[in-house]
Design an enzyme around this catalytic site. Structure first.
Site, PDB file in Angstrom:
ATOM      1  N   ASP A  79       0.810  -1.227   0.000  1.00 31.47           N
ATOM      2  CA  ASP A  79       0.000   0.000   0.000  1.00 31.47           C
ATOM      3  C   ASP A  79       0.840   1.272   0.000  1.00 31.47           C
ATOM      4  O   ASP A  79       0.306   2.376   0.105  1.00 31.47           O
ATOM      5  CB  ASP A  79      -0.938   0.023   1.219  1.00 31.47           C
ATOM      6  CG  ASP A  79      -2.230  -0.762   0.975  1.00 31.47           C
ATOM      7  OD1 ASP A  79      -2.574  -0.997  -0.203  1.00 31.47           O
ATOM      8  OD2 ASP A  79      -2.889  -1.130   1.968  1.00 31.47           O
ATOM      9  N   ARG A 104       0.655  -1.683   7.616  1.00 27.73           N
ATOM     10  CA  ARG A 104       1.223  -0.497   6.978  1.00 27.73           C
ATOM     11  C   ARG A 104       2.222   0.239   7.882  1.00 27.73           C
ATOM     12  O   ARG A 104       2.772   1.281   7.478  1.00 27.73           O
ATOM     13  CB  ARG A 104       0.107   0.462   6.530  1.00 27.73           C
ATOM     14  CG  ARG A 104      -0.851  -0.143   5.510  1.00 27.73           C
ATOM     15  CD  ARG A 104      -1.727   0.921   4.836  1.00 27.73           C
ATOM     16  NE  ARG A 104      -0.940   1.833   4.017  1.00 27.73           N
ATOM     17  CZ  ARG A 104      -1.444   2.912   3.405  1.00 27.73           C
ATOM     18  NH1 ARG A 104      -2.714   3.209   3.532  1.00 27.73           N
ATOM     19  NH2 ARG A 104      -0.668   3.699   2.679  1.00 27.73           N
ATOM     20  N   ARG A 150      -9.248   5.638  11.048  1.00 28.36           N
ATOM     21  CA  ARG A 150      -7.791   5.568  11.015  1.00 28.36           C
ATOM     22  C   ARG A 150      -7.164   6.598  11.971  1.00 28.36           C
ATOM     23  O   ARG A 150      -6.792   6.249  13.078  1.00 28.36           O
ATOM     24  CB  ARG A 150      -7.271   5.765   9.581  1.00 28.36           C
ATOM     25  CG  ARG A 150      -7.813   4.724   8.586  1.00 28.36           C
ATOM     26  CD  ARG A 150      -7.237   3.336   8.833  1.00 28.36           C
ATOM     27  NE  ARG A 150      -7.725   2.346   7.896  1.00 28.36           N
ATOM     28  CZ  ARG A 150      -7.213   2.091   6.709  1.00 28.36           C
ATOM     29  NH1 ARG A 150      -6.159   2.764   6.275  1.00 28.36           N
ATOM     30  NH2 ARG A 150      -7.735   1.155   5.927  1.00 28.36           N
ATOM     31  N   HIS A 179     -11.199   7.027   5.049  1.00 27.86           N
ATOM     32  CA  HIS A 179     -10.290   8.174   5.127  1.00 27.86           C
ATOM     33  C   HIS A 179     -11.076   9.409   4.677  1.00 27.86           C
ATOM     34  O   HIS A 179     -11.905   9.314   3.759  1.00 27.86           O
ATOM     35  CB  HIS A 179      -9.112   8.036   4.139  1.00 27.86           C
ATOM     36  CG  HIS A 179      -7.939   7.270   4.642  1.00 27.86           C
ATOM     37  ND1 HIS A 179      -7.231   6.407   3.824  1.00 27.86           N
ATOM     38  CD2 HIS A 179      -7.312   7.244   5.846  1.00 27.86           C
ATOM     39  CE1 HIS A 179      -6.229   5.883   4.518  1.00 27.86           C
ATOM     40  NE2 HIS A 179      -6.253   6.373   5.747  1.00 27.86           N
ATOM     41  N   CYS A 272      -5.236   9.526  -3.161  1.00 29.49           N
ATOM     42  CA  CYS A 272      -4.493   8.586  -2.316  1.00 29.49           C
ATOM     43  C   CYS A 272      -3.061   8.404  -2.809  1.00 29.49           C
ATOM     44  O   CYS A 272      -2.158   8.137  -2.020  1.00 29.49           O
ATOM     45  CB  CYS A 272      -5.169   7.218  -2.304  1.00 29.49           C
ATOM     46  SG  CYS A 272      -6.818   7.202  -1.638  1.00 29.49           S
TER      47      CYS A 272
HETATM   48  N1  ARG Z   1      -5.418  -0.013   1.034  1.00 32.19           N
HETATM   49  C1  ARG Z   1      -5.108   1.269   1.592  1.00 32.19           C
HETATM   50  C2  ARG Z   1      -5.588   1.337   3.028  1.00 32.19           C
HETATM   51  O1  ARG Z   1      -6.627   0.801   3.311  1.00 32.19           O
HETATM   52  C3  ARG Z   1      -5.715   2.351   0.778  1.00 32.19           C
HETATM   53  C4  ARG Z   1      -5.298   3.730   1.241  1.00 32.19           C
HETATM   54  C5  ARG Z   1      -5.907   4.812   0.416  1.00 32.19           C
HETATM   55  N2  ARG Z   1      -5.372   6.058   0.735  1.00 32.19           N
HETATM   56  C6  ARG Z   1      -6.100   7.154   0.975  1.00 32.19           C
HETATM   57  N3  ARG Z   1      -5.477   8.286   1.138  1.00 32.19           N
HETATM   58  N4  ARG Z   1      -7.409   7.122   1.103  1.00 32.19           N
HETATM   59  O2  ARG Z   1      -4.955   1.907   3.874  1.00 32.19           O
END
Ligand code: ARG
Length: 283
Positions: A79, A104, A150, A179, A272
């Site tokens: 990612d 991550r 998040r 997000h 993203c």
């Molecule tokens: N697979 C990533 C996650 O879930 C996607 C992140 C997308 N980034 C964003 N800025 N919305 O963290």
């Protein structure tokens, strides 16, 4: 078509301002874990196609006068292509991310090292869980900040203190819009957003702060149409959000449609993939 003569001055006078972006090529991109509802580990990802689509986004930025820097991708961090999550950079300060999910976590230090090698007066690593521009939208006068899935609420205060800017906290309530940048896009002095992604009080606050905002439809939001990047005139965004594209045109913007179908399988789109180095007082 609205003729240019009938548009308010501001809308006929939109102009692009050259930007500096950070991107990470999806050389190790895959979907091997699922940390948001878009990710399905059973669905195959075409990495060659992901690379070609990403290259096209980079080329579109450069063709429109923007400078793109790249950070080396790290094997095992699929990612990392989502550079928006790596941190926040405004003026001469940068704050690197602290990720919510262990999958991550190692991206934080990788982005921190990269940012530390640039000419910032101060680069700090976030103490609170903070997924960078994924949850923090920089506008000329304030930072809009998301929480719920998040970034921690405590990160909002940390960002306000570090950048010495007002931060407005917004609660995200729909896991598909985990997000802030999946549910809200900054358009210079206004925004586009999807009210259903926010709690009632947060949606009301946005309506109050931005009475002239563009409201996205379910269809636009469901293709991550709001995950776009505006340079003051052009709006780099998915080519699938037809209503939003039409609304932006009416309001004097020039949408640039990009196909990022492979990255959508991980829950990401244009914004993203893009961390911006913001000038102070600019979005
Ligand atoms: N697979 C990533 C996650 O879930 C996607 C992140 C997308 N980034 C964003 N800025 N919305 O963290």
């Amino acid at each position: 078509m609205t003729s240019i003569a009938t548009l308010p001055v501001q809308e006929s006078a939109r102009r692009p301002v050259s930007r500096r972006y950070l991107m990470c090529r999806p050389e190790h991109f895959e979907v091997t874990y699922a940390i948001n509802p878009w990710m399905d580990t059973a669905e195959p990802v075409d990495r060659a196609l992901a690379l070609a689509q990403w290259d096209a986004l980079r080329a579109a930025y450069e063709a429109h006068g923007h400078r793109v820097e790249v950070i080396d991708p790290v094997a095992g961090l699929p990612d990392m292509v989502f550079a928006a999550n790596g941190g926040l950079a405004i003026g001469d300060r940068a704050l690197s991310a602290r990720f919510a999910n262990p999958e991550r976590a190692d991206e934080g230090p990788a982005y921190h090292r990269w940012l530390s090698a640039q000419r910032f007066a101060d680069v700090a690593a976030a103490r609170e869980t903070n997924e960078g521009e994924g949850d923090f939208a920089i506008t000329p006068t304030r930072i809009l900040a998301g929480t719920g899935f998040r970034s921690a609420r405590g990160a909002h205060q940390e960002v306000a203190d570090f950048f010495e800017m007002p931060v407005v906290s917004l609660d995200l309530v729909d896991p598909r819009f985990y997000h802030l940048d999946t549910a809200l896009m900054v358009l210079g002095d206004t925004i586009a957003y999807y009210p259903a992604a926010f709690s009632g009080p947060s949606a009301r606050l946005l309506a109050q702060l931005y009475p002239d905002a563009i409201i996205a439809t379910d269809e636009d939001a469901n293709v991550l149409g709001l995950n776009g990047v505006c340079d003051g005139y052009h709006v780099f965004m998915t080519d699938r959000a037809t209503e939003l594209t039409a609304r932006l045109r009416e309001r004097g913007y020039d949408p640039v449609g990009i196909d990022l179908s492979e990255l959508l399988k991980s829950g990401g789109s244009v914004k993203c993939c893009t961390m911006e180095f913001h000038r102070r007082g600019q979005d």
